[in-house]
Scaffold this active site. Structure first.
Site, PDB file in Angstrom:
ATOM      1  N   ASN A   1       8.454  -5.376  -0.893  1.00  0.00           N
ATOM      2  CA  ASN A   1       8.277  -4.256   0.029  1.00  0.00           C
ATOM      3  C   ASN A   1       6.789  -4.244   0.353  1.00  0.00           C
ATOM      4  OD1 ASN A   1       8.011  -1.938   1.483  1.00  0.00           O
ATOM      5  ND2 ASN A   1       9.137  -0.626   0.047  1.00  0.00           N
TER       6      ASN A   1
ATOM      7  N   TYR B   1      10.718   9.111   1.612  1.00  0.00           N
ATOM      8  CA  TYR B   1      10.740   8.154   0.498  1.00  0.00           C
ATOM      9  C   TYR B   1      11.383   8.705  -0.772  1.00  0.00           C
ATOM     10  CZ  TYR B   1       7.646   5.663   3.660  1.00  0.00           C
ATOM     11  OH  TYR B   1       7.137   5.018   4.771  1.00  0.00           O
TER      12      TYR B   1
ATOM     13  N   ALA C   1       3.133  -0.976   4.701  1.00  0.00           N
ATOM     14  CA  ALA C   1       2.510  -1.078   6.028  1.00  0.00           C
ATOM     15  C   ALA C   1       2.095  -2.508   6.359  1.00  0.00           C
ATOM     16  CB  ALA C   1       1.309  -0.144   6.108  1.00  0.00           C
TER      17      ALA C   1
ATOM     18  N   HIS D   1       3.978  -4.909   8.760  1.00  0.00           N
ATOM     19  CA  HIS D   1       3.839  -4.865  10.217  1.00  0.00           C
ATOM     20  C   HIS D   1       2.538  -5.499  10.709  1.00  0.00           C
ATOM     21  CE1 HIS D   1       7.084  -2.146   9.426  1.00  0.00           C
ATOM     22  NE2 HIS D   1       6.285  -1.272   8.839  1.00  0.00           N
TER      23      HIS D   1
ATOM     24  N   ARG E   1      12.422   4.315  12.958  1.00  0.00           N
ATOM     25  CA  ARG E   1      11.152   5.035  12.950  1.00  0.00           C
ATOM     26  C   ARG E   1      10.265   4.596  14.138  1.00  0.00           C
ATOM     27  NH1 ARG E   1       8.916   4.811   7.013  1.00  0.00           N
ATOM     28  NH2 ARG E   1       7.572   6.436   7.890  1.00  0.00           N
TER      29      ARG E   1
ATOM     30  N   GLU F   1      13.393  -9.148   1.568  1.00  0.00           N
ATOM     31  CA  GLU F   1      12.527  -8.120   2.171  1.00  0.00           C
ATOM     32  C   GLU F   1      13.189  -6.765   1.963  1.00  0.00           C
ATOM     33  OE1 GLU F   1      11.821  -8.563   6.379  1.00  0.00           O
ATOM     34  OE2 GLU F   1      10.708  -6.664   6.488  1.00  0.00           O
TER      35      GLU F   1
ATOM     36  N   ARG G   1       4.499  11.081  -1.923  1.00  0.00           N
ATOM     37  CA  ARG G   1       4.317  10.663  -0.535  1.00  0.00           C
ATOM     38  C   ARG G   1       5.567  10.975   0.310  1.00  0.00           C
ATOM     39  NH1 ARG G   1       4.673   4.401   1.438  1.00  0.00           N
ATOM     40  NH2 ARG G   1       3.829   4.772   3.505  1.00  0.00           N
TER      41      ARG G   1
ATOM     42  N   ASP H   1       2.152 -16.216   5.683  1.00  0.00           N
ATOM     43  CA  ASP H   1       1.728 -17.587   5.385  1.00  0.00           C
ATOM     44  C   ASP H   1       1.862 -17.897   3.893  1.00  0.00           C
ATOM     45  OD1 ASP H   1       1.206 -18.159   8.005  1.00  0.00           O
ATOM     46  OD2 ASP H   1      -0.961 -17.953   7.868  1.00  0.00           O
TER      47      ASP H   1
ATOM     48  N   PRO I   1       0.786  -1.231   0.000  1.00  0.00           N
ATOM     49  CA  PRO I   1       0.000   0.000   0.000  1.00  0.00           C
ATOM     50  C   PRO I   1       0.817   1.281   0.000  1.00  0.00           C
ATOM     51  CG  PRO I   1      -0.826  -1.550   1.636  1.00  0.00           C
ATOM     52  CD  PRO I   1       0.415  -2.157   1.069  1.00  0.00           C
ATOM     53  N   ASN I   2       0.296   2.223  -0.751  1.00  0.00           N
ATOM     54  CA  ASN I   2       0.810   3.601  -0.820  1.00  0.00           C
ATOM     55  C   ASN I   2       2.105   3.749  -1.620  1.00  0.00           C
ATOM     56  OD1 ASN I   2      -1.322   4.768   0.853  1.00  0.00           O
ATOM     57  ND2 ASN I   2      -0.375   3.611   2.517  1.00  0.00           N
TER      58      ASN I   2
ATOM     59  N   HIS J   1      12.875  -2.383   2.190  1.00  0.00           N
ATOM     60  CA  HIS J   1      12.230  -1.137   2.617  1.00  0.00           C
ATOM     61  C   HIS J   1      13.056   0.042   2.136  1.00  0.00           C
ATOM     62  CE1 HIS J   1       9.472  -3.376   5.080  1.00  0.00           C
ATOM     63  NE2 HIS J   1      10.510  -4.088   5.506  1.00  0.00           N
ATOM     64  N   ILE J   2      12.351   1.080   1.745  1.00  0.00           N
ATOM     65  CA  ILE J   2      13.019   2.297   1.278  1.00  0.00           C
ATOM     66  C   ILE J   2      13.681   3.001   2.467  1.00  0.00           C
ATOM     67  CG2 ILE J   2      12.608   4.571   0.239  1.00  0.00           C
ATOM     68  CD1 ILE J   2      10.225   3.179  -1.303  1.00  0.00           C
ATOM     69  N   SER J   3      12.911   3.148   3.532  1.00  0.00           N
ATOM     70  CA  SER J   3      13.438   3.749   4.762  1.00  0.00           C
ATOM     71  C   SER J   3      14.004   2.631   5.636  1.00  0.00           C
ATOM     72  CB  SER J   3      12.303   4.467   5.497  1.00  0.00           C
ATOM     73  OG  SER J   3      11.327   3.524   5.926  1.00  0.00           O
TER      74      SER J   3
HETATM   75  C1  DQA Z   1       8.212   1.020   4.034  1.00  0.00           C
HETATM   76  C2  DQA Z   1       8.249   1.175   5.558  1.00  0.00           C
HETATM   77  C3  DQA Z   1       6.885   0.856   6.164  1.00  0.00           C
HETATM   78  O1  DQA Z   1       6.948   1.023   7.582  1.00  0.00           O
HETATM   79  C4  DQA Z   1       5.847   1.818   5.636  1.00  0.00           C
HETATM   80  O2  DQA Z   1       4.574   1.497   6.143  1.00  0.00           O
HETATM   81  C5  DQA Z   1       5.845   1.879   4.146  1.00  0.00           C
HETATM   82  C6  DQA Z   1       7.094   1.826   3.424  1.00  0.00           C
HETATM   83  C7  DQA Z   1       9.517   1.457   3.356  1.00  0.00           C
HETATM   84  O3  DQA Z   1       9.693   1.134   2.190  1.00  0.00           O
HETATM   85  O4  DQA Z   1      10.337   2.145   3.984  1.00  0.00           O
HETATM   86  O5  DQA Z   1       4.787   2.076   3.534  1.00  0.00           O
HETATM   87  O6  DQA Z   1       8.021  -0.364   3.738  1.00  0.00           O
END
Ligand code: DQA
Length: 150
Positions: A75, A24, A78, A81, A108, A99, A19, A88, A11-12, A101-103
């Site tokens: 990625n 990001y 959200a 988490h 955080r 796995e 965003r 599964d 998502p997002n 993540h950008i951040s």
């Molecule tokens: C994220 C980190 C997640 O905590 C967050 O909800 C995201 C992006 C990242 O790429 O840093 O949407 O996965």
């Protein structure tokens, strides 16, 4: 015959560029997808790049990957988490899972410190900004090479 690497985004992540650019960056989702295809080409890989705001869609894509992908870079955003369903689904995948993540979620809020993806991930990458995507493809190439019988 090698299969694509599925690059799955939660998502997002369609809002990249708009965003929270201080977290990001300013690269758009379309630019990021192009970056992935470019690096994959250099590595002799192909990428199927996907993004959805829906958990079930991502679960369906992981099911598709069971037969149709050599590796998964995920990625889950959200959903990282919250989603036991994604965990599964990933448990059934036999190839490498990265796995991504950008951040760096560990720098955080506390609710970002737990990941349902980590227990099943072969490797993790976070905190490199969107450049983490091509880096994750480099890592994926390495993992695939290691798995090939000599
Ligand atoms: C994220 C980190 C997640 O905590 C967050 O909800 C995201 C992006 C990242 O790429 O840093 O949407 O996965």
């Amino acid at each position: 015959m090698s299969k694509p690497i599925f690059v799955l985004n939660g998502p997002n992540l369609n809002l990249l560029g708009i965003r929270e650019p201080h977290i990001y960056g300013s690269t758009t989702a379309a630019e990021l997808e192009a970056m992935c295809h470019a690096r994959a080409k250099e590595l002799g890989l192909t990428v199927s790049y996907r993004q959805s705001n829906y958990e079930g869609k991502i679960v369906d894509w992981i099911h598709e990957a069971l037969n149709d992908a050599d590796g998964i870079i995920i990625n889950a955003a959200a959903l990282t988490h919250t989603s036991v369903a994604i965990l599964d689904a990933l448990r059934n995948f036999k190839g490498p899972i990265v796995e991504l993540h950008i951040s760096n979620p560990h720098q955080r809020e506390a609710f970002r410190h737990h990941s349902y993806v980590t227990p099943i991930a072969t490797a993790m990458m976070s905190g490199f900004g969107v450049e983490g995507y091509p880096l994750a493809l480099d890592g994926m190439a390495l993992l695939l090479k290691k798995r090939k019988p000599a």
